[in-house]
Design a protein around this motif. Structure first.
Motif, PDB file in Angstrom:
ATOM      1  N   VAL A 331       0.834  -1.204   0.000  1.00  0.00           N
ATOM      2  CA  VAL A 331       0.000   0.000   0.000  1.00  0.00           C
ATOM      3  C   VAL A 331       0.868   1.252   0.000  1.00  0.00           C
ATOM      4  CG1 VAL A 331      -1.664   1.319   1.358  1.00  0.00           C
ATOM      5  CG2 VAL A 331      -1.972  -1.132   1.065  1.00  0.00           C
ATOM      6  N   VAL A 332       1.920   1.258   0.823  1.00  0.00           N
ATOM      7  CA  VAL A 332       2.816   2.410   0.874  1.00  0.00           C
ATOM      8  C   VAL A 332       3.479   2.638  -0.486  1.00  0.00           C
ATOM      9  CG1 VAL A 332       4.974   3.258   1.864  1.00  0.00           C
ATOM     10  CG2 VAL A 332       3.227   2.265   3.347  1.00  0.00           C
ATOM     11  N   GLY A 333       3.959   1.552  -1.107  1.00  0.00           N
ATOM     12  CA  GLY A 333       4.564   1.691  -2.427  1.00  0.00           C
ATOM     13  C   GLY A 333       3.581   2.182  -3.464  1.00  0.00           C
ATOM     14  N   ALA A 334       2.335   1.695  -3.400  1.00  0.00           N
ATOM     15  CA  ALA A 334       1.311   2.162  -4.339  1.00  0.00           C
ATOM     16  C   ALA A 334       1.021   3.646  -4.144  1.00  0.00           C
ATOM     17  CB  ALA A 334       0.036   1.337  -4.161  1.00  0.00           C
ATOM     18  N   VAL A 335       1.082   4.111  -2.892  1.00  0.00           N
ATOM     19  CA  VAL A 335       0.878   5.541  -2.622  1.00  0.00           C
ATOM     20  C   VAL A 335       1.967   6.369  -3.289  1.00  0.00           C
ATOM     21  CG1 VAL A 335       0.965   7.285  -0.799  1.00  0.00           C
ATOM     22  CG2 VAL A 335      -0.440   5.246  -0.498  1.00  0.00           C
ATOM     23  N   PHE A 336       3.216   5.929  -3.188  1.00  0.00           N
ATOM     24  CA  PHE A 336       4.312   6.644  -3.843  1.00  0.00           C
ATOM     25  C   PHE A 336       4.111   6.687  -5.354  1.00  0.00           C
ATOM     26  CE2 PHE A 336       6.760   6.490   0.059  1.00  0.00           C
ATOM     27  CZ  PHE A 336       7.613   7.579  -0.065  1.00  0.00           C
ATOM     28  N   VAL A 337       3.733   5.556  -5.936  1.00  0.00           N
ATOM     29  CA  VAL A 337       3.541   5.512  -7.384  1.00  0.00           C
ATOM     30  C   VAL A 337       2.409   6.451  -7.812  1.00  0.00           C
ATOM     31  CG1 VAL A 337       2.859   4.032  -9.303  1.00  0.00           C
ATOM     32  CG2 VAL A 337       4.462   3.179  -7.595  1.00  0.00           C
ATOM     33  N   CYS A 338       1.292   6.426  -7.078  1.00  0.00           N
ATOM     34  CA  CYS A 338       0.151   7.284  -7.427  1.00  0.00           C
ATOM     35  C   CYS A 338       0.491   8.765  -7.283  1.00  0.00           C
ATOM     36  CB  CYS A 338      -1.045   6.925  -6.564  1.00  0.00           C
ATOM     37  SG  CYS A 338      -1.747   5.296  -6.906  1.00  0.00           S
ATOM     38  N   LEU A 339       1.245   9.111  -6.238  1.00  0.00           N
ATOM     39  CA  LEU A 339       1.619  10.511  -6.050  1.00  0.00           C
ATOM     40  C   LEU A 339       2.584  10.972  -7.135  1.00  0.00           C
ATOM     41  CD1 LEU A 339       1.962  10.797  -2.170  1.00  0.00           C
ATOM     42  CD2 LEU A 339       0.218  11.812  -3.636  1.00  0.00           C
ATOM     43  N   ASN A 340       3.453  10.088  -7.596  1.00  0.00           N
ATOM     44  CA  ASN A 340       4.336  10.451  -8.708  1.00  0.00           C
ATOM     45  C   ASN A 340       3.531  10.691  -9.980  1.00  0.00           C
ATOM     46  OD1 ASN A 340       6.881  10.503  -7.525  1.00  0.00           O
ATOM     47  ND2 ASN A 340       7.066   8.274  -7.604  1.00  0.00           N
ATOM     48  N   MET A 341       2.524   9.865 -10.221  1.00  0.00           N
ATOM     49  CA  MET A 341       1.665  10.086 -11.385  1.00  0.00           C
ATOM     50  C   MET A 341       0.894  11.396 -11.253  1.00  0.00           C
ATOM     51  SD  MET A 341       0.037   6.440 -12.506  1.00  0.00           S
ATOM     52  CE  MET A 341      -0.809   7.320 -13.813  1.00  0.00           C
ATOM     53  N   LEU A 342       0.405  11.674 -10.045  1.00  0.00           N
ATOM     54  CA  LEU A 342      -0.300  12.937  -9.825  1.00  0.00           C
ATOM     55  C   LEU A 342       0.623  14.126 -10.062  1.00  0.00           C
ATOM     56  CD1 LEU A 342      -2.847  14.405  -8.886  1.00  0.00           C
ATOM     57  CD2 LEU A 342      -2.047  14.150  -6.531  1.00  0.00           C
ATOM     58  N   SER A 343       1.889  13.994  -9.671  1.00  0.00           N
ATOM     59  CA  SER A 343       2.852  15.065  -9.929  1.00  0.00           C
ATOM     60  C   SER A 343       3.021  15.303 -11.419  1.00  0.00           C
ATOM     61  CB  SER A 343       4.210  14.713  -9.299  1.00  0.00           C
ATOM     62  OG  SER A 343       4.102  14.598  -7.898  1.00  0.00           O
ATOM     63  N   ASP A 344       3.078  14.220 -12.203  1.00  0.00           N
ATOM     64  CA  ASP A 344       3.211  14.368 -13.651  1.00  0.00           C
ATOM     65  C   ASP A 344       2.011  15.095 -14.247  1.00  0.00           C
ATOM     66  OD1 ASP A 344       5.623  13.092 -13.598  1.00  0.00           O
ATOM     67  OD2 ASP A 344       4.805  11.113 -14.066  1.00  0.00           O
ATOM     68  N   VAL A 345       0.824  14.766 -13.741  1.00  0.00           N
ATOM     69  CA  VAL A 345      -0.380  15.442 -14.241  1.00  0.00           C
ATOM     70  C   VAL A 345      -0.352  16.921 -13.893  1.00  0.00           C
ATOM     71  CG1 VAL A 345      -2.891  15.563 -14.041  1.00  0.00           C
ATOM     72  CG2 VAL A 345      -1.754  13.337 -14.179  1.00  0.00           C
ATOM     73  N   LEU A 346       0.039  17.233 -12.653  1.00  0.00           N
ATOM     74  CA  LEU A 346       0.099  18.630 -12.231  1.00  0.00           C
ATOM     75  C   LEU A 346       1.171  19.411 -12.990  1.00  0.00           C
ATOM     76  CD1 LEU A 346      -0.381  18.275  -8.366  1.00  0.00           C
ATOM     77  CD2 LEU A 346      -2.050  19.013 -10.073  1.00  0.00           C
ATOM     78  N   TYR A 347       2.275  18.732 -13.379  1.00  0.00           N
ATOM     79  CA  TYR A 347       3.285  19.393 -14.205  1.00  0.00           C
ATOM     80  C   TYR A 347       2.643  19.981 -15.465  1.00  0.00           C
ATOM     81  CZ  TYR A 347       6.999  17.003 -11.574  1.00  0.00           C
ATOM     82  OH  TYR A 347       7.841  16.547 -10.610  1.00  0.00           O
ATOM     83  N   ARG A 348       1.820  19.169 -16.110  1.00  0.00           N
ATOM     84  CA  ARG A 348       1.229  19.586 -17.382  1.00  0.00           C
ATOM     85  C   ARG A 348       0.202  20.702 -17.193  1.00  0.00           C
ATOM     86  NH1 ARG A 348       3.102  14.643 -17.649  1.00  0.00           N
ATOM     87  NH2 ARG A 348       3.766  13.735 -19.624  1.00  0.00           N
TER      88      ARG A 348
END
Length: 355
Positions: A331-348
């Protein structure tokens, strides 16, 4: 005429390019999650803990041991065990906890909202104070505000979180009585929340606000303010330091000098142009800080008896409950992965050049 004919052709090409980008992101996400499952699977096999003995106890007979071993699928080849493990994880089946005798997924759904609530409030506190503090410090490097921000940040990195939590409990709860004690609620309010409030999100502040139970809301707020303040202080120290570094580098750029020479107000140069250009790296900083609070608040949850994911994993580790440990780790690892994806979306969204 040729330009008009070429315009429709560009749209499928652009759409195809976006679909390829989306496919690449999904492929990277799947590969990352598969790697996470592989790491947790290997850890579960190399730790010096026999999962069969942990489940049935050391006094079990040889026949009981073999039956449990077959039930866990440990007689299968290692590659097949991994495939079974991946299939179970994709279905949300992380096994049964030895401590609670409940499915690990059910336990995580019960404890994770407490950590999410605590980490979210702490991150909001860190962003609302850390970003302006870093900007003010960078706008006048070497000044009084800069020295104060650097000193507060240094103290945040230096003081152990458990010591700060204990001192906060002693002062604000034990002596002054300004905040609630350990736990999420007082015992009386905990029973009221259990029977009178519908659990929509599992986060007490949000659920009680939705139900209009402001008496329970105030009690929960008095309990969360101190642990969230302790975590928020560490988040604020990190965010303010990184904001200061980004802003100092940005304020030395040529476009800033040009804007100042043209007579643009200093507040607009700093708070509009320079701050907007550091938002992309700052999003990464905030996302990483948030993820660290979601998985790294073990000591804070222990000091404040906060029934969250960190305390759950710690208790499971001390009890050799490897199913709970690996489930929490996934679960912790999935949280990191999801937050990284959210960061990519916010970049755009923030920077058009990244689209």
């Amino acid at each position: 005429m040729s330009d008009i004919a070429a315009a429709p052709a560009r749209r499928p090409s652009r759409l195809l390019s976006r679909l390829r980008g989306l496919a690449g992101v999904m492929l990277a996400l799947a590969a990352t999650f598969l790697g996470l499952l592989l790491v947790t699977f290997v850890i579960g096999r190399v730790v010096p803990i026999d999962p069969v003995l942990a489940m049935i106890g050391e006094r079990a007979t040889t026949a009981q041991y073999e039956a449990a071993r077959l039930a866990l699928g440990l007689d299968e080849p290692i590659w097949r065990q991994f495939l079974i493990y991946v299939g179970d994880a994709l279905r949300g089946d992380f096994g049964t906890s030895l401590l609670t005798r409940q499915p690990v997924a059910q336990d995580i759904l019960r404890v994770f909202p407490a950590t999410l609530e605590l980490a979210t409030i702490a991150t909001i506190f860190g962003v609302l104070i850390g970003v302006p503090a870093g900007v003010f410090a960078a706008s006048r490097p070497g000044g009084l505000v800069d020295q104060a921000v650097r000193l507060i940040g240094l103290m945040g990195y230096s003081m152990p979180v458990f010591w700060l939590g204990l001192m906060g409990l002693l002062l604000f709860y034990g002596i002054l009585g300004w905040v609630g004690g350990p736990g999420r609620l007082d015992s009386g309010f905990e029973m009221m929340f259990e029977f009178d409030v519908e659990r929509v999100t599992g986060m007490i502040l949000l659920d009680t606000a939705l139900a209009g139970r402001w008496d329970i809301f105030r009690n929960a707020l008095s309990h969360i303010v101190l642990p969230a303040g302790v975590l928020g202080y560490y988040s604020m120290a990190y965010i303010s330091r990184m904001t200061r570094s980004f802003m100092i580098a940005e304020l030395s750029q040529e476009y800033v000098t040009t804007a100042r020479v043209k007579g643009m107000p200093e507040w607009r140069v700093v708070w509009v142009h320079a701050l907007r250009n550091v938002m992309v790296p700052l999003i990464t900083v905030v996302a990483l800080s948030y993820a660290n609070l979601l998985e790294g608040s073990v000591l804070t949850e222990t000091v404040f008896a906060w029934p969250g994911l960190g305390l759950y994993i710690t208790n499971a580790l001390f009890s050799a409950d490897m199913a709970a440990v690996m489930g929490g780790t996934i679960v912790v690892g999935a949280v990191f992965v999801c937050l990284n994806m959210l960061s990519d979306v916010l970049y755009r969204l923030v920077d058009p050049r990244a689209r």
